[in-house]
Every structure is written in structure tokens, then in C-alpha cells.
Design a protein around this motif. Structure first.
Motif, mmCIF file in Angstrom:
data_model
loop_
_atom_site.group_PDB
_atom_site.id
_atom_site.type_symbol
_atom_site.label_atom_id
_atom_site.label_comp_id
_atom_site.label_asym_id
_atom_site.label_seq_id
_atom_site.Cartn_x
_atom_site.Cartn_y
_atom_site.Cartn_z
ATOM 1 N N HIS A 246 0.841 -1.205 0.000
ATOM 2 C CA HIS A 246 0.000 0.000 0.000
ATOM 3 C C HIS A 246 0.875 1.253 0.000
ATOM 4 O O HIS A 246 0.621 2.201 -0.748
ATOM 5 C CB HIS A 246 -0.931 0.000 1.213
ATOM 6 N N ASN A 247 1.917 1.256 0.817
ATOM 7 C CA ASN A 247 2.849 2.387 0.860
ATOM 8 C C ASN A 247 3.496 2.631 -0.500
ATOM 9 O O ASN A 247 3.643 3.770 -0.942
ATOM 10 C CB ASN A 247 3.928 2.171 1.921
ATOM 11 N N LYS A 248 3.873 1.547 -1.196
ATOM 12 C CA LYS A 248 4.481 1.679 -2.524
ATOM 13 C C LYS A 248 3.490 2.276 -3.519
ATOM 14 O O LYS A 248 3.852 3.117 -4.335
ATOM 15 C CB LYS A 248 4.943 0.311 -3.051
ATOM 16 N N GLN A 249 2.249 1.816 -3.459
ATOM 17 C CA GLN A 249 1.248 2.243 -4.427
ATOM 18 C C GLN A 249 0.861 3.716 -4.282
ATOM 19 O O GLN A 249 0.561 4.367 -5.273
ATOM 20 C CB GLN A 249 -0.009 1.368 -4.335
ATOM 21 N N ILE A 250 0.874 4.220 -3.046
ATOM 22 C CA ILE A 250 0.453 5.616 -2.854
ATOM 23 C C ILE A 250 1.582 6.500 -2.312
ATOM 24 O O ILE A 250 1.336 7.636 -1.950
ATOM 25 C CB ILE A 250 -0.758 5.721 -1.912
ATOM 26 N N THR A 251 2.791 5.967 -2.269
ATOM 27 C CA THR A 251 3.933 6.646 -1.668
ATOM 28 C C THR A 251 3.577 7.099 -0.246
ATOM 29 O O THR A 251 3.702 8.253 0.117
ATOM 30 C CB THR A 251 4.393 7.848 -2.530
ATOM 31 N N GLY A 252 3.090 6.141 0.524
ATOM 32 C CA GLY A 252 2.669 6.411 1.898
ATOM 33 C C GLY A 252 3.749 6.074 2.901
ATOM 34 O O GLY A 252 4.846 5.633 2.544
ATOM 35 N N ASN A 253 3.408 6.278 4.171
ATOM 36 C CA ASN A 253 4.374 5.975 5.230
ATOM 37 C C ASN A 253 3.709 5.287 6.424
ATOM 38 O O ASN A 253 4.057 5.543 7.568
ATOM 39 C CB ASN A 253 5.112 7.246 5.670
ATOM 40 N N LEU A 254 2.750 4.398 6.131
ATOM 41 C CA LEU A 254 2.129 3.631 7.204
ATOM 42 C C LEU A 254 3.134 2.642 7.793
ATOM 43 O O LEU A 254 3.967 2.107 7.075
ATOM 44 C CB LEU A 254 0.916 2.851 6.689
ATOM 45 N N VAL A 255 3.012 2.416 9.104
ATOM 46 C CA VAL A 255 3.864 1.454 9.798
ATOM 47 C C VAL A 255 2.955 0.409 10.440
ATOM 48 O O VAL A 255 2.047 0.750 11.206
ATOM 49 C CB VAL A 255 4.730 2.148 10.874
ATOM 50 N N PHE A 256 3.171 -0.855 10.099
ATOM 51 C CA PHE A 256 2.386 -1.959 10.640
ATOM 52 C C PHE A 256 2.492 -1.987 12.160
ATOM 53 O O PHE A 256 3.575 -1.878 12.721
ATOM 54 C CB PHE A 256 2.889 -3.277 10.048
ATOM 55 N N VAL A 257 1.343 -2.148 12.833
ATOM 56 C CA VAL A 257 1.324 -2.295 14.290
ATOM 57 C C VAL A 257 0.927 -3.720 14.671
ATOM 58 O O VAL A 257 1.682 -4.427 15.315
ATOM 59 C CB VAL A 257 0.363 -1.273 14.947
ATOM 60 N N LYS A 258 -0.291 -4.149 14.266
ATOM 61 C CA LYS A 258 -0.743 -5.501 14.584
ATOM 62 C C LYS A 258 -1.975 -5.857 13.757
ATOM 63 O O LYS A 258 -2.604 -4.994 13.155
ATOM 64 C CB LYS A 258 -1.058 -5.652 16.068
ATOM 65 N N ILE A 259 -2.305 -7.152 13.769
ATOM 66 C CA ILE A 259 -3.513 -7.650 13.124
ATOM 67 C C ILE A 259 -4.592 -7.732 14.195
ATOM 68 O O ILE A 259 -4.374 -8.316 15.256
ATOM 69 C CB ILE A 259 -3.307 -9.046 12.504
ATOM 70 N N LEU A 260 -5.745 -7.150 13.920
ATOM 71 C CA LEU A 260 -6.848 -7.179 14.872
ATOM 72 C C LEU A 260 -7.749 -8.394 14.673
ATOM 73 O O LEU A 260 -8.221 -8.993 15.635
ATOM 74 C CB LEU A 260 -7.674 -5.900 14.752
ATOM 75 N N LYS A 261 -8.014 -8.738 13.414
ATOM 76 C CA LYS A 261 -8.792 -9.939 13.103
ATOM 77 C C LYS A 261 -8.546 -10.307 11.658
ATOM 78 O O LYS A 261 -8.020 -9.505 10.883
ATOM 79 C CB LYS A 261 -10.287 -9.749 13.377
ATOM 80 N N GLY A 262 -8.928 -11.524 11.294
ATOM 81 C CA GLY A 262 -8.722 -11.951 9.926
ATOM 82 C C GLY A 262 -9.511 -13.193 9.585
ATOM 83 O O GLY A 262 -9.945 -13.950 10.458
ATOM 84 N N LYS A 263 -9.711 -13.361 8.282
ATOM 85 C CA LYS A 263 -10.351 -14.573 7.771
ATOM 86 C C LYS A 263 -9.667 -14.923 6.466
ATOM 87 O O LYS A 263 -9.008 -14.082 5.846
ATOM 88 C CB LYS A 263 -11.856 -14.377 7.593
#
Length: 110
Positions: free
Chosen positions: A47-64
């Protein structure tokens, strides 16, 4: 006897996939699994590459996950955006089974 053992090694995984709700979504029980963590981190990085962003992963809250011709993961991820604090995002990632290649299908703020 060897042929029966070989056949069972081939058929057992196929039977478990069919019994495991092929095509349906199932909750991910272990969000700390290294493969699931890698999928989530990939989603943030891509996602950061696609929009030149700077989000930093913290944790997964839920998933399927969904098993089709590979796996599709739908993850709710917490990520930081600089000093703006932590926000939640939904990421959908497809993994091809042969090459274990990931593809980001969508990434949106919740």
C-alpha cells in the motif's frame, strides 16, 4: 503397499480442503502465525508503494481466509501514520499456492 501410502499422501490434503469449506471464509485462529504476519506486513508495504505512503504496521486485529485456487486473506490491520496515531485498515491479499506470491487486492481505511 508403497502405492497406497503415496496415494494417501496425495488424497488426504485434497480431502481436507474439500471438507474445510472450499470457497467459504473461515476465521484465522492464530493471528501471530508467521505467514499471516508476513501477509499483513506485505499489505502495508505494498500500500505504501502504491500511494507513496508511510504507514507502519502495528498488529492484526482480526482476519479470515478463503481457499480457492490459492488463498485470499481479509485482514483488519492497525497501522500508524507518522504522528497521526493508529488507524484501522482492511486489506485483502491473494496468495498463489505454487509460487507463494502475494497480490494486494484492496487496502482501505475503516
Amino acid at each position: 503397499m508403497k502405492c497406497l501410502i503415496c496415494l494417501s499422501l496425495i488424497l488426504l490434503p485434497l480431502i481436507s480442503v474439500v471438507e474445510g469449506n472450499l470457497g467459504g471464509w473461515t476465521p484465522i485462529k492464530d493471528l501471530s502465525d508467521p505467514n499471516i504476519q508476513a501477509v499483513a506486513k506485505y499489505a502495508v508495504e505494498e500500500h505504501n508503494k502504491q500511494i507513496t505512503g508511510n504507514l507502519v504496521f502495528v498488529k492484526i486485529l482480526k482476519g479470515k481466509e478463503q481457499v480457492v485456487a490459492g488463498k485470499t486473506y481479509s485482514l483488519t490491520i492497525a497501522a500508524k501514520n507518522g504522528g497521526a496515531g493508529t488507524k484501522n485498515y482492511e486489506a485483502v491479499v491473494v496468495e498463489t499456492m505454487r509460487s507463494h506470491h502475494f497480490g494486494l487486492q484492496s487496502f482501505k481505511a475503516l
